[in-house]
Design a protein around this motif. Structure first.
Motif, PDB file in Angstrom:
ATOM      1  N   PRO A 124      34.132  23.930  31.337  1.00 22.48           N
ATOM      2  CA  PRO A 124      34.138  22.467  31.467  1.00 22.48           C
ATOM      3  C   PRO A 124      33.422  21.992  32.735  1.00 22.48           C
ATOM      4  N   TYR A 125      32.842  20.828  32.637  1.00 19.12           N
ATOM      5  CA  TYR A 125      32.188  20.140  33.750  1.00 19.12           C
ATOM      6  C   TYR A 125      33.161  20.082  34.929  1.00 19.12           C
ATOM      7  N   GLY A 126      32.688  20.464  36.115  1.00 18.82           N
ATOM      8  CA  GLY A 126      33.508  20.391  37.314  1.00 18.82           C
ATOM      9  C   GLY A 126      34.503  21.532  37.478  1.00 18.82           C
ATOM     10  N   GLN A 127      34.499  22.505  36.572  1.00 19.71           N
ATOM     11  CA  GLN A 127      35.413  23.644  36.654  1.00 19.71           C
ATOM     12  C   GLN A 127      34.623  24.898  37.014  1.00 19.71           C
ATOM     13  N   ILE A 128      35.325  25.906  37.496  1.00 23.51           N
ATOM     14  CA  ILE A 128      34.691  27.190  37.800  1.00 23.51           C
ATOM     15  C   ILE A 128      35.504  28.305  37.160  1.00 23.51           C
ATOM     16  N   ILE A 129      34.824  29.401  36.861  1.00 18.48           N
ATOM     17  CA  ILE A 129      35.489  30.625  36.410  1.00 18.48           C
ATOM     18  C   ILE A 129      34.811  31.793  37.120  1.00 18.48           C
ATOM     19  N   THR A 130      35.384  32.965  36.971  1.00 21.04           N
ATOM     20  CA  THR A 130      34.832  34.145  37.634  1.00 21.04           C
ATOM     21  C   THR A 130      34.083  35.025  36.637  1.00 21.04           C
ATOM     22  N   TYR A 131      33.269  35.916  37.192  1.00 15.75           N
ATOM     23  CA  TYR A 131      32.570  36.891  36.369  1.00 15.75           C
ATOM     24  C   TYR A 131      33.585  37.734  35.603  1.00 15.75           C
ATOM     25  N   GLY A 132      34.697  38.052  36.270  1.00 13.47           N
ATOM     26  CA  GLY A 132      35.761  38.825  35.621  1.00 13.47           C
ATOM     27  C   GLY A 132      36.395  38.070  34.464  1.00 13.47           C
ATOM     28  N   ASP A 133      36.565  36.748  34.613  1.00 12.41           N
ATOM     29  CA  ASP A 133      37.103  35.934  33.512  1.00 12.41           C
ATOM     30  C   ASP A 133      36.207  36.052  32.278  1.00 12.41           C
ATOM     31  N   ILE A 134      34.909  35.978  32.496  1.00 14.14           N
ATOM     32  CA  ILE A 134      33.963  36.088  31.377  1.00 14.14           C
ATOM     33  C   ILE A 134      34.033  37.486  30.771  1.00 14.14           C
ATOM     34  N   ALA A 135      34.112  38.515  31.615  1.00  9.60           N
ATOM     35  CA  ALA A 135      34.210  39.894  31.127  1.00  9.60           C
ATOM     36  C   ALA A 135      35.450  40.071  30.256  1.00  9.60           C
ATOM     37  N   ARG A 136      36.568  39.489  30.689  1.00  5.66           N
ATOM     38  CA  ARG A 136      37.804  39.589  29.887  1.00  5.66           C
ATOM     39  C   ARG A 136      37.666  38.854  28.553  1.00  5.66           C
TER      40      ARG A 136
END
Length: 191
Positions: free
Chosen positions: A106-118
């Protein structure tokens, strides 16, 4: 040796990729599109700048490039665009799966590389490394619109933006992202 054919027209009708410049508050941007969608959006001078742009490109306006410019106008006015221009980034199936996840941040949110990997591991079964995700994120050819700037390190490090960490910070600030736990690494990296 074959004689090179010259045209008196700057763009042949058969040109596969069209390009246009866009002047953003963060500097010049090169946009590239084929008949299907946007294939590239690069900040001038960024790592991997236009590295997938074919020789047979042509500077001209197309409906897809006009839509991309309209999206950027809205975005840089500090608003969340309510549409996506047609997209057609070329990459491996792994890169495509990572870029598809980037589009869900979402616009204005962040996630981590690990979140994407999971997320990928859950979708595909098995394990996916955050480093492999970082490689795919770093090779995103349509930056900003496919929001790779919204991905950070697990420890809050603002790392891995090919356009430069300064631009990543400005983009997150423009979106009013919560940056309270984020920091600039001592030695910057761009994957």
């Amino acid at each position: 040796m074959a004689k090179k054919r010259h045209s008196r027209y700057p763009c042949e009708v058969s040109a596969m990729v069209s390009i246009q410049q866009y002047q953003s508050p963060l500097g010049g941007i090169l946009l590239a599109a084929d008949e299907v969608g946007l294939v590239g959006l690069w900040f001038e001078g960024q790592k991997y700048f236009a590295n997938t742009l074919p020789v047979g490109h042509c500077a001209q306006t197309t409906p897809i490039l006009a839509e991309a410019k309209r999206w950027l106008d809205i975005y840089f006015a500090g608003k969340e665009p309510d549409f996506l221009p047609p997209l057609h980034p070329v990459g491996s199936s792994f890169q495509q799966s990572v870029w598809k996840i980037l589009l869900t941040i979402p616009y204005g949110q962040i996630i981590t590389y690990g979140d994407i990997a999971r997320q990928l591991a859950a979708q595909q079964g098995g394990r996916v490394s955050a480093q492999a995700v970082g490689g795919a994120v770093g090779h995103n050819k349509v930056s900003i619109i496919i929001p790779c700037h919204r991905v950070v390190g697990a420890n809050g490090s603002l790392t891995g933006y090919a356009g430069g960490i300064d631009k990543k910070i400005k983009l997150l600030e423009l979106e009013h992202a919560d940056m309270s736990r984020l920091f600039i690494p001592k030695k910057g990296t761009a994957l």
